[in-house]
Scaffold this motif. Sequence first.
Motif, mmCIF file in Angstrom:
data_model
loop_
_atom_site.group_PDB
_atom_site.id
_atom_site.type_symbol
_atom_site.label_atom_id
_atom_site.label_comp_id
_atom_site.label_asym_id
_atom_site.label_seq_id
_atom_site.Cartn_x
_atom_site.Cartn_y
_atom_site.Cartn_z
ATOM 1 N N GLY A 1 0.826 -1.190 0.000
ATOM 2 C CA GLY A 1 0.000 0.000 0.000
ATOM 3 C C GLY A 1 0.864 1.245 0.000
ATOM 4 O O GLY A 1 1.920 1.287 0.635
ATOM 5 N N PRO B 1 -1.166 7.629 1.889
ATOM 6 C CA PRO B 1 -2.486 8.176 1.567
ATOM 7 C C PRO B 1 -2.370 9.464 0.762
ATOM 8 O O PRO B 1 -1.356 10.158 0.798
ATOM 9 C CB PRO B 1 -3.111 8.434 2.940
ATOM 10 C CG PRO B 1 -1.946 8.614 3.861
ATOM 11 C CD PRO B 1 -0.879 7.691 3.341
ATOM 12 N N LEU B 2 -3.427 9.766 0.052
ATOM 13 C CA LEU B 2 -3.491 11.017 -0.699
ATOM 14 C C LEU B 2 -3.328 12.200 0.248
ATOM 15 O O LEU B 2 -4.021 12.296 1.265
ATOM 16 C CB LEU B 2 -4.830 11.119 -1.429
ATOM 17 C CG LEU B 2 -4.995 10.251 -2.676
ATOM 18 C CD1 LEU B 2 -6.468 10.015 -2.963
ATOM 19 C CD2 LEU B 2 -4.315 10.893 -3.865
ATOM 20 N N LYS B 3 -2.398 13.081 -0.103
ATOM 21 C CA LYS B 3 -2.151 14.238 0.763
ATOM 22 C C LYS B 3 -1.364 15.295 -0.003
ATOM 23 O O LYS B 3 -0.461 14.965 -0.767
ATOM 24 C CB LYS B 3 -1.366 13.810 2.014
ATOM 25 C CG LYS B 3 -1.161 14.906 3.032
ATOM 26 C CD LYS B 3 -0.525 14.374 4.308
ATOM 27 C CE LYS B 3 -1.491 13.524 5.101
ATOM 28 N NZ LYS B 3 -0.938 13.174 6.434
ATOM 29 N N SER C 1 4.294 8.735 -2.976
ATOM 30 C CA SER C 1 4.249 7.407 -3.588
ATOM 31 C C SER C 1 5.000 7.401 -4.915
ATOM 32 O O SER C 1 5.805 6.499 -5.189
ATOM 33 C CB SER C 1 2.787 6.991 -3.812
ATOM 34 O OG SER C 1 2.706 5.791 -4.549
ATOM 35 N N ARG D 1 -8.187 1.756 -4.125
ATOM 36 C CA ARG D 1 -7.296 2.913 -4.158
ATOM 37 C C ARG D 1 -7.747 3.934 -5.196
ATOM 38 O O ARG D 1 -7.749 5.136 -4.933
ATOM 39 C CB ARG D 1 -5.857 2.477 -4.428
ATOM 40 C CG ARG D 1 -4.849 3.623 -4.301
ATOM 41 C CD ARG D 1 -3.440 3.090 -4.182
ATOM 42 N NE ARG D 1 -2.426 4.125 -4.127
ATOM 43 C CZ ARG D 1 -2.080 4.808 -3.036
ATOM 44 N NH1 ARG D 1 -2.693 4.566 -1.894
ATOM 45 N NH2 ARG D 1 -1.116 5.713 -3.066
ATOM 46 N N LYS E 1 -10.663 5.899 -3.972
ATOM 47 C CA LYS E 1 -10.274 6.968 -3.049
ATOM 48 C C LYS E 1 -9.724 8.166 -3.815
ATOM 49 O O LYS E 1 -9.957 9.318 -3.442
ATOM 50 C CB LYS E 1 -9.227 6.451 -2.064
ATOM 51 C CG LYS E 1 -9.766 5.440 -1.066
ATOM 52 C CD LYS E 1 -8.668 4.912 -0.159
ATOM 53 C CE LYS E 1 -9.219 3.871 0.810
ATOM 54 N NZ LYS E 1 -8.156 3.281 1.655
ATOM 55 N N THR E 2 -8.981 7.892 -4.888
ATOM 56 C CA THR E 2 -8.466 8.974 -5.725
ATOM 57 C C THR E 2 -9.611 9.758 -6.360
ATOM 58 O O THR E 2 -9.553 10.996 -6.472
ATOM 59 C CB THR E 2 -7.547 8.403 -6.822
ATOM 60 O OG1 THR E 2 -6.506 7.643 -6.217
ATOM 61 C CG2 THR E 2 -6.930 9.513 -7.660
#
Length: 259
Positions: free
Chosen positions: A90, A93-95, A153, A190, A193-194
Amino acid sequence: MDLGIRGRRAIVCASSKGLGRACAMALAEAGCDVVVNGRNTEVLARTAAEIRERFGVTVEEVAADVSTPEGQKALLTACPAPDILVNNNGGPPLKDFRQLDRAAMLEGVAQNMVTPIELIQAVIDGMAERGFGRIVNITSLSVYQPIPGLDLSSGARAGLTAFLAGVARTVAGKNVTINNVLPGKFDTDRIRKTIVFAAEKSGVSETEQAERTANEIPAGRLGRPEEFGQACAFLCSQNSGYITGQNLVLDGGLFNSAF
Protein backbone atom coordinates in the motif's frame (compact mmCIF):
# COMPACT_ATOMS: atom_id res chain seq x y z
CA MET A 1 -1.14 -20.40 -23.15
CA ASP A 2 0.91 -22.67 -20.89
CA LEU A 3 3.18 -20.30 -18.96
CA GLY A 4 5.58 -23.08 -18.01
CA ILE A 5 5.51 -22.30 -14.28
CA ARG A 6 3.29 -25.07 -12.93
CA GLY A 7 4.68 -26.16 -9.57
CA ARG A 8 6.73 -23.00 -9.08
CA ARG A 9 6.56 -21.23 -5.73
CA ALA A 10 5.47 -17.61 -5.58
CA ILE A 11 5.33 -14.95 -2.88
CA VAL A 12 2.81 -12.22 -3.68
CA CYS A 13 2.94 -9.30 -1.25
CA ALA A 14 -0.21 -7.38 -0.28
CA SER A 15 -2.35 -9.90 -2.12
CA SER A 16 -5.51 -10.20 -0.05
CA LYS A 17 -7.30 -7.71 -2.33
CA GLY A 18 -6.85 -5.41 -5.31
CA LEU A 19 -4.09 -5.81 -7.87
CA GLY A 20 -2.01 -8.05 -5.63
CA ARG A 21 -4.94 -10.44 -5.29
CA ALA A 22 -5.36 -10.48 -9.05
CA CYS A 23 -1.69 -11.42 -9.46
CA ALA A 24 -1.98 -14.26 -6.93
CA MET A 25 -5.06 -15.54 -8.73
CA ALA A 26 -3.37 -15.49 -12.12
CA LEU A 27 -0.25 -17.25 -10.83
CA ALA A 28 -2.38 -19.91 -9.14
CA GLU A 29 -4.31 -20.38 -12.38
CA ALA A 30 -0.94 -21.01 -14.06
CA GLY A 31 -0.27 -23.75 -11.49
CA CYS A 32 1.94 -21.96 -8.97
CA ASP A 33 1.80 -22.59 -5.26
CA VAL A 34 1.40 -19.18 -3.68
CA VAL A 35 2.01 -17.33 -0.45
CA VAL A 36 -0.64 -14.65 -0.03
CA ASN A 37 -0.24 -11.74 2.33
CA GLY A 38 -2.33 -9.03 3.93
CA ARG A 39 -3.01 -7.30 7.23
CA ASN A 40 -6.68 -8.19 7.60
CA THR A 41 -6.85 -11.85 8.55
CA GLU A 42 -10.49 -12.31 7.52
CA VAL A 43 -10.01 -10.81 4.06
CA LEU A 44 -6.79 -12.78 3.63
CA ALA A 45 -8.48 -16.05 4.61
CA ARG A 46 -11.29 -15.49 2.09
CA THR A 47 -8.80 -14.86 -0.70
CA ALA A 48 -6.75 -17.93 0.20
CA ALA A 49 -9.84 -20.13 0.36
CA GLU A 50 -11.02 -18.95 -3.06
CA ILE A 51 -7.63 -19.64 -4.64
CA ARG A 52 -7.54 -23.16 -3.15
CA GLU A 53 -11.07 -23.92 -4.28
CA ARG A 54 -10.66 -22.59 -7.80
CA PHE A 55 -7.18 -23.82 -8.68
CA GLY A 56 -6.27 -26.61 -6.29
CA VAL A 57 -2.79 -25.28 -5.51
CA THR A 58 -1.05 -24.97 -2.16
CA VAL A 59 -1.74 -21.62 -0.53
CA GLU A 60 0.04 -20.26 2.54
CA GLU A 61 -1.46 -17.29 4.38
CA VAL A 62 0.83 -14.74 6.02
CA ALA A 63 -1.01 -12.04 7.92
CA ALA A 64 1.63 -9.36 8.37
CA ASP A 65 2.83 -5.91 7.40
CA VAL A 66 5.37 -6.59 4.67
CA SER A 67 7.17 -3.34 5.50
CA THR A 68 8.33 -4.69 8.86
CA PRO A 69 11.27 -7.05 9.42
CA GLU A 70 8.87 -9.39 11.21
CA GLY A 71 6.51 -9.43 8.25
CA GLN A 72 9.29 -10.14 5.80
CA LYS A 73 10.63 -12.92 8.00
CA ALA A 74 7.18 -14.50 8.11
CA LEU A 75 6.91 -14.45 4.32
CA LEU A 76 10.33 -16.03 3.87
CA THR A 77 9.62 -18.63 6.55
CA ALA A 78 6.48 -19.64 4.64
CA CYS A 79 8.48 -19.86 1.40
CA PRO A 80 12.27 -19.84 1.96
CA ALA A 81 13.17 -20.40 -1.70
CA PRO A 82 10.63 -18.68 -3.94
CA ASP A 83 10.87 -18.89 -7.71
CA ILE A 84 8.68 -15.82 -8.10
CA LEU A 85 8.40 -12.64 -6.04
CA VAL A 86 5.71 -10.06 -6.69
CA ASN A 87 6.43 -6.91 -4.70
CA ASN A 88 3.40 -4.88 -3.79
CA ASN A 89 2.51 -2.62 -0.89
CA GLY A 90 0.00 0.00 0.00
CA GLY A 91 1.17 3.49 -0.78
CA PRO A 92 0.99 6.63 1.34
CA PRO A 93 -2.49 8.18 1.57
CA LEU A 94 -3.49 11.02 -0.70
CA LYS A 95 -2.15 14.24 0.76
CA ASP A 96 -0.96 17.62 -0.38
CA PHE A 97 2.85 17.57 -0.36
CA ARG A 98 2.91 20.62 1.92
CA GLN A 99 1.38 18.49 4.67
CA LEU A 100 4.09 15.82 4.56
CA ASP A 101 6.52 15.91 7.45
CA ARG A 102 9.85 14.07 7.61
CA ALA A 103 8.38 11.04 9.39
CA ALA A 104 5.68 10.62 6.73
CA MET A 105 8.22 10.91 3.92
CA LEU A 106 10.54 8.35 5.48
CA GLU A 107 7.65 5.96 6.00
CA GLY A 108 6.57 6.34 2.36
CA VAL A 109 10.06 5.61 1.09
CA ALA A 110 10.29 2.60 3.40
CA GLN A 111 6.99 1.22 2.13
CA ASN A 112 7.47 1.68 -1.58
CA MET A 113 11.23 1.57 -2.12
CA VAL A 114 13.13 0.04 0.78
CA THR A 115 10.75 -2.86 1.45
CA PRO A 116 10.84 -4.36 -2.06
CA ILE A 117 14.62 -3.94 -2.19
CA GLU A 118 14.99 -5.80 1.10
CA LEU A 119 12.88 -8.69 -0.15
CA ILE A 120 14.83 -8.84 -3.39
CA GLN A 121 18.08 -8.92 -1.43
CA ALA A 122 16.75 -11.93 0.47
CA VAL A 123 15.74 -14.04 -2.55
CA ILE A 124 17.79 -13.03 -5.57
CA ASP A 125 20.93 -15.08 -4.95
CA GLY A 126 18.93 -18.25 -4.39
CA MET A 127 17.06 -17.66 -7.64
CA ALA A 128 20.36 -17.18 -9.48
CA GLU A 129 21.82 -20.37 -8.02
CA ARG A 130 18.76 -22.37 -9.09
CA GLY A 131 18.76 -20.83 -12.57
CA PHE A 132 15.24 -19.40 -12.48
CA GLY A 133 13.73 -16.30 -10.93
CA ARG A 134 11.02 -13.83 -11.76
CA ILE A 135 10.64 -10.61 -9.80
CA VAL A 136 7.82 -8.22 -10.61
CA ASN A 137 7.34 -4.92 -8.80
CA ILE A 138 3.93 -3.28 -8.88
CA THR A 139 4.67 0.42 -9.08
CA SER A 140 2.39 3.02 -10.70
CA LEU A 141 1.77 5.03 -13.84
CA SER A 142 2.55 8.02 -11.62
CA VAL A 143 6.24 7.13 -12.03
CA TYR A 144 5.81 8.58 -15.54
CA GLN A 145 2.79 10.83 -15.13
CA PRO A 146 2.46 12.74 -11.84
CA ILE A 147 -0.79 12.49 -9.90
CA PRO A 148 -1.49 15.35 -7.45
CA GLY A 149 -1.65 14.07 -3.91
CA LEU A 150 0.41 10.96 -4.65
CA ASP A 151 3.76 12.75 -4.86
CA LEU A 152 5.38 10.71 -2.10
CA SER A 153 4.25 7.41 -3.59
CA SER A 154 5.42 8.50 -7.05
CA GLY A 155 8.83 9.57 -5.80
CA ALA A 156 9.47 6.39 -3.82
CA ARG A 157 8.39 4.15 -6.70
CA ALA A 158 10.52 6.11 -9.16
CA GLY A 159 13.47 5.60 -6.83
CA LEU A 160 12.80 1.85 -6.79
CA THR A 161 12.66 1.80 -10.58
CA ALA A 162 16.02 3.54 -10.94
CA PHE A 163 17.64 1.43 -8.22
CA LEU A 164 16.66 -1.87 -9.82
CA ALA A 165 17.45 -0.91 -13.41
CA GLY A 166 21.10 -1.75 -12.89
CA VAL A 167 20.47 -4.69 -10.56
CA ALA A 168 18.33 -6.39 -13.21
CA ARG A 169 21.27 -6.53 -15.62
CA THR A 170 23.52 -8.27 -13.12
CA VAL A 171 21.36 -11.41 -12.89
CA ALA A 172 19.88 -11.64 -16.38
CA GLY A 173 22.48 -14.24 -17.35
CA LYS A 174 21.23 -16.50 -14.54
CA ASN A 175 17.66 -16.52 -15.94
CA VAL A 176 16.50 -14.12 -13.24
CA THR A 177 14.45 -11.17 -14.43
CA ILE A 178 13.29 -8.01 -12.68
CA ASN A 179 10.50 -5.96 -14.21
CA ASN A 180 7.99 -3.36 -13.11
CA VAL A 181 4.30 -3.19 -13.92
CA LEU A 182 2.84 0.31 -13.89
CA PRO A 183 -0.92 0.32 -13.40
CA GLY A 184 -2.98 3.20 -14.57
CA LYS A 185 -6.55 3.52 -13.35
CA PHE A 186 -7.86 0.12 -12.31
CA ASP A 187 -11.12 -0.56 -10.54
CA THR A 188 -9.72 -0.94 -7.02
CA ASP A 189 -10.29 0.64 -3.63
CA ARG A 190 -7.30 2.91 -4.16
CA ILE A 191 -8.57 4.44 -7.40
CA ARG A 192 -11.96 4.95 -5.79
CA LYS A 193 -10.27 6.97 -3.05
CA THR A 194 -8.47 8.97 -5.73
CA ILE A 195 -11.80 9.70 -7.38
CA VAL A 196 -13.24 10.91 -4.07
CA PHE A 197 -10.17 13.13 -3.53
CA ALA A 198 -10.50 14.62 -7.03
CA ALA A 199 -14.26 15.13 -6.64
CA GLU A 200 -13.75 17.10 -3.44
CA LYS A 201 -11.10 19.30 -5.05
CA SER A 202 -13.26 19.92 -8.13
CA GLY A 203 -16.52 20.42 -6.28
CA VAL A 204 -18.43 17.74 -8.20
CA SER A 205 -20.15 14.53 -7.19
CA GLU A 206 -18.28 11.24 -7.01
CA THR A 207 -20.42 9.87 -9.83
CA GLU A 208 -19.55 12.78 -12.10
CA GLN A 209 -15.87 12.50 -11.24
CA ALA A 210 -15.94 8.75 -11.94
CA GLU A 211 -17.40 9.46 -15.39
CA ARG A 212 -14.77 12.12 -16.03
CA THR A 213 -12.06 9.67 -15.01
CA ALA A 214 -13.31 6.98 -17.38
CA ASN A 215 -13.68 9.45 -20.24
CA GLU A 216 -10.04 10.56 -19.86
CA ILE A 217 -8.90 7.03 -20.70
CA PRO A 218 -8.78 6.17 -24.42
CA ALA A 219 -10.16 2.70 -23.61
CA GLY A 220 -13.16 4.48 -22.08
CA ARG A 221 -13.16 2.55 -18.81
CA LEU A 222 -11.20 1.62 -15.73
CA GLY A 223 -8.98 -1.43 -16.01
CA ARG A 224 -10.08 -4.79 -14.61
CA PRO A 225 -7.78 -6.27 -11.96
CA GLU A 226 -7.91 -9.60 -13.79
CA GLU A 227 -6.26 -7.99 -16.82
CA PHE A 228 -3.46 -6.76 -14.61
CA GLY A 229 -2.98 -10.15 -12.99
CA GLN A 230 -2.60 -11.94 -16.31
CA ALA A 231 0.05 -9.46 -17.48
CA CYS A 232 1.96 -10.00 -14.25
CA ALA A 233 1.73 -13.78 -14.66
CA PHE A 234 3.21 -13.54 -18.16
CA LEU A 235 6.21 -11.61 -16.83
CA CYS A 236 6.63 -14.44 -14.30
CA SER A 237 6.45 -17.12 -16.97
CA GLN A 238 9.03 -19.35 -18.60
CA ASN A 239 8.40 -17.39 -21.80
CA SER A 240 9.55 -14.03 -20.44
CA GLY A 241 13.22 -14.75 -19.81
CA TYR A 242 14.35 -12.21 -22.41
CA ILE A 243 12.44 -9.34 -20.78
CA THR A 244 14.20 -7.61 -17.90
CA GLY A 245 14.67 -4.14 -16.50
CA GLN A 246 11.49 -2.98 -18.21
CA ASN A 247 8.45 -0.93 -17.22
CA LEU A 248 5.18 -2.33 -18.55
CA VAL A 249 2.49 0.34 -18.59
CA LEU A 250 -1.09 -0.94 -18.28
CA ASP A 251 -3.34 2.07 -18.56
CA GLY A 252 -5.78 1.77 -21.45
CA GLY A 253 -3.73 4.30 -23.42
CA LEU A 254 -3.91 7.04 -20.80
CA PHE A 255 -0.21 7.93 -20.87
CA ASN A 256 0.19 9.76 -24.17
CA SER A 257 3.66 8.85 -25.41
CA ALA A 258 5.25 7.13 -28.39
CA PHE A 259 8.08 5.67 -26.28
